[in-house]
Motif scaffolding. Structure first.
Motif, PDB file in Angstrom:
ATOM      1  N   SER A 216     -16.465   4.279  21.539  1.00  0.00           N
ATOM      2  CA  SER A 216     -17.559   4.280  22.324  1.00  0.00           C
ATOM      3  C   SER A 216     -17.964   3.525  23.323  1.00  0.00           C
ATOM      4  N   LYS A 217     -17.477   2.270  23.444  1.00  0.00           N
ATOM      5  CA  LYS A 217     -17.981   1.191  24.217  1.00  0.00           C
ATOM      6  C   LYS A 217     -16.532   0.323  24.497  1.00  0.00           C
ATOM      7  N   VAL A 218     -16.869  -0.601  25.182  1.00  0.00           N
ATOM      8  CA  VAL A 218     -15.789  -1.378  25.879  1.00  0.00           C
ATOM      9  C   VAL A 218     -14.851  -1.871  24.658  1.00  0.00           C
ATOM     10  N   VAL A 219     -13.792  -2.142  24.992  1.00  0.00           N
ATOM     11  CA  VAL A 219     -12.669  -2.783  23.823  1.00  0.00           C
ATOM     12  C   VAL A 219     -12.602  -4.089  24.367  1.00  0.00           C
ATOM     13  N   SER A 220     -13.251  -4.998  23.312  1.00  0.00           N
ATOM     14  CA  SER A 220     -13.367  -6.328  23.674  1.00  0.00           C
ATOM     15  C   SER A 220     -12.401  -7.206  23.009  1.00  0.00           C
ATOM     16  N   ALA A 221     -11.702  -6.710  21.803  1.00  0.00           N
ATOM     17  CA  ALA A 221     -10.655  -7.341  21.275  1.00  0.00           C
ATOM     18  C   ALA A 221      -9.314  -6.612  21.076  1.00  0.00           C
ATOM     19  N   PHE A 222      -8.223  -7.206  21.104  1.00  0.00           N
ATOM     20  CA  PHE A 222      -6.826  -6.500  20.840  1.00  0.00           C
ATOM     21  C   PHE A 222      -5.810  -7.521  20.408  1.00  0.00           C
ATOM     22  N   ALA A 223      -5.107  -6.823  19.556  1.00  0.00           N
ATOM     23  CA  ALA A 223      -3.814  -7.786  19.003  1.00  0.00           C
ATOM     24  C   ALA A 223      -2.696  -6.623  18.562  1.00  0.00           C
ATOM     25  N   VAL A 224      -1.417  -7.180  18.888  1.00  0.00           N
ATOM     26  CA  VAL A 224      -0.334  -6.548  18.487  1.00  0.00           C
ATOM     27  C   VAL A 224       0.376  -7.307  17.620  1.00  0.00           C
ATOM     28  N   ASP A 225       0.884  -6.657  16.593  1.00  0.00           N
ATOM     29  CA  ASP A 225       1.767  -7.803  15.421  1.00  0.00           C
ATOM     30  C   ASP A 225       2.992  -8.080  16.267  1.00  0.00           C
ATOM     31  N   HIS A 226       3.815  -8.863  15.726  1.00  0.00           N
ATOM     32  CA  HIS A 226       5.087  -9.546  16.228  1.00  0.00           C
ATOM     33  C   HIS A 226       6.182  -8.509  16.364  1.00  0.00           C
ATOM     34  N   SER A 227       6.279  -7.559  15.712  1.00  0.00           N
ATOM     35  CA  SER A 227       7.208  -6.463  15.349  1.00  0.00           C
ATOM     36  C   SER A 227       6.817  -5.304  16.633  1.00  0.00           C
ATOM     37  N   GLY A 228       5.720  -5.364  16.961  1.00  0.00           N
ATOM     38  CA  GLY A 228       5.148  -4.329  17.752  1.00  0.00           C
ATOM     39  C   GLY A 228       4.925  -2.823  17.201  1.00  0.00           C
ATOM     40  N   SER A 229       4.774  -2.795  15.937  1.00  0.00           N
ATOM     41  CA  SER A 229       4.392  -1.639  15.307  1.00  0.00           C
ATOM     42  C   SER A 229       3.007  -1.422  14.937  1.00  0.00           C
ATOM     43  N   ARG A 230       2.380  -2.264  14.951  1.00  0.00           N
ATOM     44  CA  ARG A 230       0.774  -2.244  14.545  1.00  0.00           C
ATOM     45  C   ARG A 230       0.158  -2.688  15.472  1.00  0.00           C
ATOM     46  N   VAL A 231      -0.979  -1.821  16.072  1.00  0.00           N
ATOM     47  CA  VAL A 231      -1.908  -2.447  16.976  1.00  0.00           C
ATOM     48  C   VAL A 231      -3.373  -2.474  16.513  1.00  0.00           C
ATOM     49  N   GLY A 247       4.076   5.789  13.138  1.00  0.00           N
ATOM     50  CA  GLY A 247       3.644   7.134  12.459  1.00  0.00           C
ATOM     51  C   GLY A 247       2.536   7.692  13.169  1.00  0.00           C
ATOM     52  N   MET A 248       2.444   7.474  14.526  1.00  0.00           N
ATOM     53  CA  MET A 248       1.475   8.204  15.425  1.00  0.00           C
ATOM     54  C   MET A 248       2.241   9.026  16.251  1.00  0.00           C
ATOM     55  N   ASN A 249       1.390  10.287  16.551  1.00  0.00           N
ATOM     56  CA  ASN A 249       2.263  11.241  17.467  1.00  0.00           C
ATOM     57  C   ASN A 249       1.597  11.168  18.922  1.00  0.00           C
ATOM     58  N   ALA A 250       1.751  12.463  19.538  1.00  0.00           N
ATOM     59  CA  ALA A 250       1.219  12.144  20.873  1.00  0.00           C
ATOM     60  C   ALA A 250      -0.238  12.482  21.125  1.00  0.00           C
ATOM     61  N   ARG A 251      -0.882  12.524  19.788  1.00  0.00           N
ATOM     62  CA  ARG A 251      -2.440  12.605  20.214  1.00  0.00           C
ATOM     63  C   ARG A 251      -3.039  11.286  20.148  1.00  0.00           C
ATOM     64  N   LEU A 252      -2.314  10.469  19.608  1.00  0.00           N
ATOM     65  CA  LEU A 252      -2.618   8.886  19.894  1.00  0.00           C
ATOM     66  C   LEU A 252      -3.885   8.731  18.871  1.00  0.00           C
ATOM     67  N   ALA A 253      -3.819   9.093  17.835  1.00  0.00           N
ATOM     68  CA  ALA A 253      -5.250   8.788  16.980  1.00  0.00           C
ATOM     69  C   ALA A 253      -4.798   7.697  15.936  1.00  0.00           C
ATOM     70  N   SER A 254      -5.918   6.965  15.558  1.00  0.00           N
ATOM     71  CA  SER A 254      -5.965   5.884  14.951  1.00  0.00           C
ATOM     72  C   SER A 254      -5.867   6.369  13.385  1.00  0.00           C
ATOM     73  N   PHE A 255      -4.887   5.428  12.525  1.00  0.00           N
ATOM     74  CA  PHE A 255      -5.111   5.946  11.104  1.00  0.00           C
ATOM     75  C   PHE A 255      -6.172   5.243  10.040  1.00  0.00           C
ATOM     76  N   ARG A 256      -6.844   4.306  10.889  1.00  0.00           N
ATOM     77  CA  ARG A 256      -8.035   3.658  10.037  1.00  0.00           C
ATOM     78  C   ARG A 256      -8.926   3.084  11.043  1.00  0.00           C
TER      79      ARG A 256
END
Length: 682
Positions: A216-231, A247-256
């Motif tokens: 709901s506000k600006v995304v200030s931090a970001f990290a992708v793991d080395h394999s590129g699967s978890r964001v 495990g994500m589909n076209a809805r692009l929803a977070s799992f946690r």
């Protein structure tokens, strides 16, 4: 086998078409990627019949709106030289305007250069693969029909010409992608060739885009793991969201979704070298460690804020500003804080830090450390200080807190991001002063290059390298009086010049950016006070996994079999553990009826009373009630004069003083009471 097939067809004919299991309809990948294609000069139409938002200056040849890359500029810029032979007579036969040939199709070799060749001249003048084929009439020649046929793959290499000697070819026609139209072209074709070479050299994956929302506000931090699967994405809304491309589909929803510290912004996220844990840095004084699934492992201790010397405290005493995991060692972490110190931690010991680093200051006091970073090998630490200086410490045996390199007034404002190159030669710095500076670590007295006019309003704006480190990328913020939105700027490392500016969002600022080496996808986080998200830029022909996997996976449709009615079991004699919980409304009503739980105030007294409290029984105590009923206790206070009620005890008090009067009998004068005055005397 043929007999069995005939028998099956005969039996199948007796049943309706809807009988049996039907195969699911699959959306082709081409249609999916077309839906996510970035709308930037990729819809080629004739210049005479369409208009586009991209405008090109005739003097400079550059678009006013940011282009995708040097390669995509060739798609925006029109073809300067018409390659169709006027002697072919296509204009006269089909009514095609000459300007149409200026803007459609790839660059063709001129007819004047090939006058000595007798065969294939007219066919070479034709354009292969435009989005709108020429209105060839039925009476046209066979050579003219070749001009409207799409030959070859959709994206063949630019400049590939079919051999003229081969009779089976289409007379040496050019095969390639269509060129979109624009009104004015570049004056020099060599410049266009150079831009094509640069585009093929860089290969920036920017053709398609998806937006991962949730904050709901600006995304200030970001990290992708080395394999590129978890964001991981952290925001000013105090939450961290975890995404899984697999495990994500076209809805692009977070799992946690996590909230590390209530009321504190998320300022930095960093994966461990093994990608089994990640570091979360917030505005509080304590950093937290989570495992890969988002379960909390522990938090580092907070120092004593009443101890003045920061070396004697066990942890940070003010809010954190940045943090990063060691690139090689999975137990070591670096953090920086507003208390003016950098600290190195051991993940196995949350109670105390390993090393405290105090930057060198021109004046004694506490100046916040705004950002920090490791080098590629983890042998050096760089910190950005609040006074605009850059300080570097080399981790070697016997090293102290005195910096090896100290660059005073490197920036005129706070530094928001620092980044080492892999070879250890360059250092990049980003600041609030709207600049990006490139430093040579061998000569740090003066910066090598300064890129200006890069607005920056967020303390987490960073810099990143491309996987081959040929490009430098950073984001810009949206200014109030400017119509330009958030941009992603690409710079050449060797030439130290601007390569491209990509428009990410028209209203939101670009804060964090990253280019993942394995996925070959570009990530850019955006947002403002009311929204936030992460833009993922990719190219289906260049990128791998990541966004390609989740975009092609359609959401699972709900079926009738998915319905599950929750059964309600009524058992009045069951144990309290298994009883149905009363509704919240009933619990609230029950609490309101209880005067103690609801903290109901005492009601005011109505009627006469005694001793401060009375009730309907004319007495709050049983003794008072009995005395009243027996006539021994009379309530005369309402009819009595309070002055007379006090004076009737004056004689008894003067004869037999009990408390205070005996102590002052010899020293105090005799009290004189005022006599009542009658109205007649006045």
């Amino acid at each position: 086998m043929e007999d069995e097939a005939e028998i099956y067809d005969g039996i199948r004919a007796q049943f309706p078409q809807t009988f049996g299991k039907r195969s699911k309809s699959h959306t082709p990948l081409e249609a999916i990627h077309n839906a996510t294609r970035r709308p930037t000069s990729t819809d080629p139409t004739p210049a005479s019949t369409s208009t586009h938002t991209t405008t090109i200056s005739s003097s400079t040849g550059k678009s006013s709106f940011p282009s995708l890359s040097p390669a995509s500029r060739s798609w925006v810029n029109p073809n300067p030289n018409p390659r169709i032979s006027k002697s072919s007579g296509l204009e006269a036969k089909h009514g095609v305007d000459e300007r149409y040939w200026d803007t459609v199709g790839p660059r063709q070799p001129s007819v004047e250069d090939d006058e000595e060749k007798e065969e294939g001249v007219e066919a070479r003048g034709g354009i292969i693969g435009p989005p709108r084929p020429l209105p060839i009439s039925a009476s046209g020649s066979e050579d003219h029909h070749h001009a409207g046929v799409m030959i070859g793959p959709p994206r063949p290499p630019v400049g590939m010409v079919v051999d003229d000697d081969d009779e089976d070819d289409d007379d040496g026609v050019m095969v390639g992608p269509p060129r979109p139209p624009e009104g004015v072209g570049m004056a020099d074709s060599e410049e266009e060739d150079e831009m094509d070479d640069e585009g093929s050299r860089y290969q920036i994956p920017l053709s398609n885009e998806i937006v991962v929302k949730g904050h709901s506000k600006v995304v200030s931090a970001f990290a992708v793991d080395h394999s590129g699967s978890r964001v991981l994405s952290g925001s000013y809304d105090y939450t961290v969201r975890m995404y899984d491309f697999q495990g994500m589909n076209a809805r692009l929803a977070s799992f946690r979704q996590l909230e590390p510290f209530e009321g504190h912004q998320v300022r930095a996220l960093s994966w461990s070298p093994t990608s089994g844990f990640f570091l979360c840095v917030t505005g509080s004084a304590q950093a937290k460690i989570y495992d890969r699934d988002g379960l909390s492992i522990g938090e580092f201790v907070k120092g004593d804020m009443y101890i003045r010397d920061l070396k004697n405290t066990k942890g940070h005493i003010s809010g954190l500003t940045c943090g990063e995991w060691h690139p090689r060692t999975k137990e070591t972490i670096l953090t920086s804080s507003e208390d003016g110190s950098l600290r190195i931690w051991d993940v196995n010991d949350f109670k105390s830090q390993k090393q405290v680093i105090k930057p060198k200051l021109a004046r004694p006091g506490r100046v916040p450390v705004t950002t920090c970073a490791w080098d590629h090998e983890g042998k050096s630490i760089v910190g950005g200080i609040g006074d605009g200086s850059i300080q570097i410490w080399n981790l070697k045996p016997g090293w102290g807190t005195r910096p090896e390199v100290h660059v005073e007034k490197a920036h005129s404002d706070d530094i928001t991001g620092l980044k080492y190159s892999t070879d250890g030669r360059l250092l990049l710095s980003r600041s609030f002063d709207c600049t990006l500076k490139v430093w040579d670590l061998r000569q740090m007295k003066q910066s090598v290059k300064v890129f200006e006019e890069l607005p920056n309003h967020y303390a987490q704006t960073n810099i990143a390298f491309s996987p081959d480190e040929q490009l430098i990328l950073t984001g810009t913020s949206v200014e109030k009086d400017s119509s330009t939105g958030g941009l992603l700027c690409f710079y050449d490392r060797e030439k130290l010049e601007l390569v491209s500016k990509v428009g990410i969002s028209p209203t939101c600022s670009v804060v964090q950016c990253a280019w993942h080496p394995k996925l070959n996808q570009v990530f850019a986080t955006v947002g403002d006070k009311s929204q936030g998200g992460t833009h993922v830029l990719y190219d289906p022909t260049l990128s791998e996994r990541g966004a390609l996997v989740c975009v092609a996976r359609a959401p699972r449709k709900k079926s009738v079999d998915d319905f599950e009615a929750n059964p309600v079991i009524h058992n009045p004699h069951a144990l309290p553990l298994f009883r149905d919980q009363p509704s919240r409304k009933r619990q609230r009503e029950k609490i309101l009826k209880d005067p103690f739980k609801s903290h109901k105030p005492e009601l005011p007294i109505n009627g006469p009373g005694h001793g401060g409290r009375t009730g309907t029984t004319k007495g709050s105590l049983l003794t008072q009630y009995l005395l009243k009923q027996g006539g021994m206790l009379k309530e005369t206070w309402m009819e009595e004069d309070p002055r007379e009620a006090i004076l009737k005890y004056a004689d008894a008090a003067a004869k037999d003083p009990k408390f205070i009067a005996p102590a002052y009998a010899q020293t105090q004068p005799k009290p004189v009471f005022a006599e009542p005055e009658s109205e007649d005397e006045e």
